[in-house]
Scaffold this motif. Structure first.
Motif: not given
Ligand code: CP
Length: 318
Positions: A110-118, A245-249
């Protein structure tokens, strides 16, 4: 089977579903298959359902299980190659992975997206290193861009509850206060595209998913229109995928919350969610507590999807 990260790894989907239902009829019929075999489950992120259901599935198959929470009690792992390791991470993933492979027969990650680098997220940098360097069959327990064990359980659940051969399944974005990965909606879309169901995705503008996963789905920006005549409503939040906007609310607009008034537009649809769910953000109390809510049987089917996948991976060892 040597790895499981996508619907395409299963081979024929109808055969895999038949295998799942056979396991569900008697989940203890293959207890010899996993004897003296060890499953290592590695969690970079928290879990309730995946941890328990996968461990239970392995035990049903006679396997031994080990669980490693990377961020609790293990050495902190460096994941970047070329880094001068003079910080707080004393071990590199490139040693840790083959070492882990020495102690087990199958590895779940289990390793989620980190939203540091698409790019890192969408090339599945972490789980792919396990596939490359562990020397063991590897399966996803939710990686950066997919959660196939969840989608397989979702499909099993839809097959159990559907009243027509080709139900209308609607996946709707719903609000959430934090940025969540696209793994669950990506996978759900991928798996729905592998069926002949009518599949619709609805979300506010700006929340478009990777076209690779959207496939042939109809995208409808009017949530109420999308709900009309639906047999299943699958709610989920995700953060923006598209640049910049990758990873943004982008929105927490509660007019997108699934409520009784919107459910009334459907064909008495069943309500689904992978859980955990934020009540009265994603879905109102009355909808999730209604007889049409099938979130608990959906979660129960996580044991069946995990057992079917583990059985296929065990058979691939022989
Ligand atoms: N649906 C799901 O994967 O739940 P957990 O995050 O609790 O494992």
């Amino acid at each position: 089977m040597r790895k499981f990260t996508s619907v395409h790894d299963l081979g024929d989907l109808q055969s895999a579903l038949a295998e799942a239902f056979e396991i569900k009829r008697d989940r203890f019929q293959f207890t010899e298959l996993g004897r003296n075999k060890t499953l290592l489950m590695i969690f970079f992120n928290s879990s309730l359902r995946t941890r328990l259901s996968t461990q239970k599935a392995a035990m049903n198959l006679g396997m031994n299980t080990m669980v490693l929470d990377v961020n609790q009690g293990a050495w902190k792992l460096e994941t970047e190659r070329g880094v001068v390791m003079d910080g707080d991470k004393p071990e590199h993933l490139l040693e840790a992975i083959p070492v882990m492979g020495c102690y087990c027969d199958i590895i779940g990650v289990r390793s989620f997206a980190r939203f540091e680098s698409k790019e890192d997220d969408y090339t599945e940098k972490i789980i792919n290193q396990f596939i490359q360097y562990s020397g063991r069959p590897v399966f996803s327990m939710e990686a950066a861009t997919g959660h196939p064990l969840q989608s397989f359980a979702d499909l099993i659940t839809i097959e159990e509850y559907k009243k027509t051969a080709r139900p209308k399944v609607v996946m709707t974005w719903a609000p959430h206060p934090r940025a969540l990965p696209q793994a669950v909606p990506n996978s759900f879309a991928e798996w729905m595209n592998a069926t002949d169901y009518e599949f619709v995705i609805t979300h506010p503008e700006g929340y478009e998913l990777d076209p690779k996963f959207v496939g042939n789905a109809r995208v409808e920006y009017d949530q109420r229109k999308a709900f009309e005549g639906a047999d299943f409503i699958y709610a989920k939040n995700w953060a923006a995928y598209t640049d910049p906007n990758y990873g943004k609310v982008l929105s927490t607009d509660r007019s997108w919350t699934v409520d009784a008034e919107k459910m009334a537009l459907t064909n008495n649809a069943y309500f689904m969610h992978c859980l955990p769910v934020r009540r009265n953000m994603i879905v109102t109390d009355d909808v999730i507590e209604s007889p049409q809510s099938i979130v608990i049987p959906e979660a129960a089917n996580r044991e069946i999807s995990a057992q079917t996948v583990l059985k296929k991976l065990l058979m691939g060892l022989k």
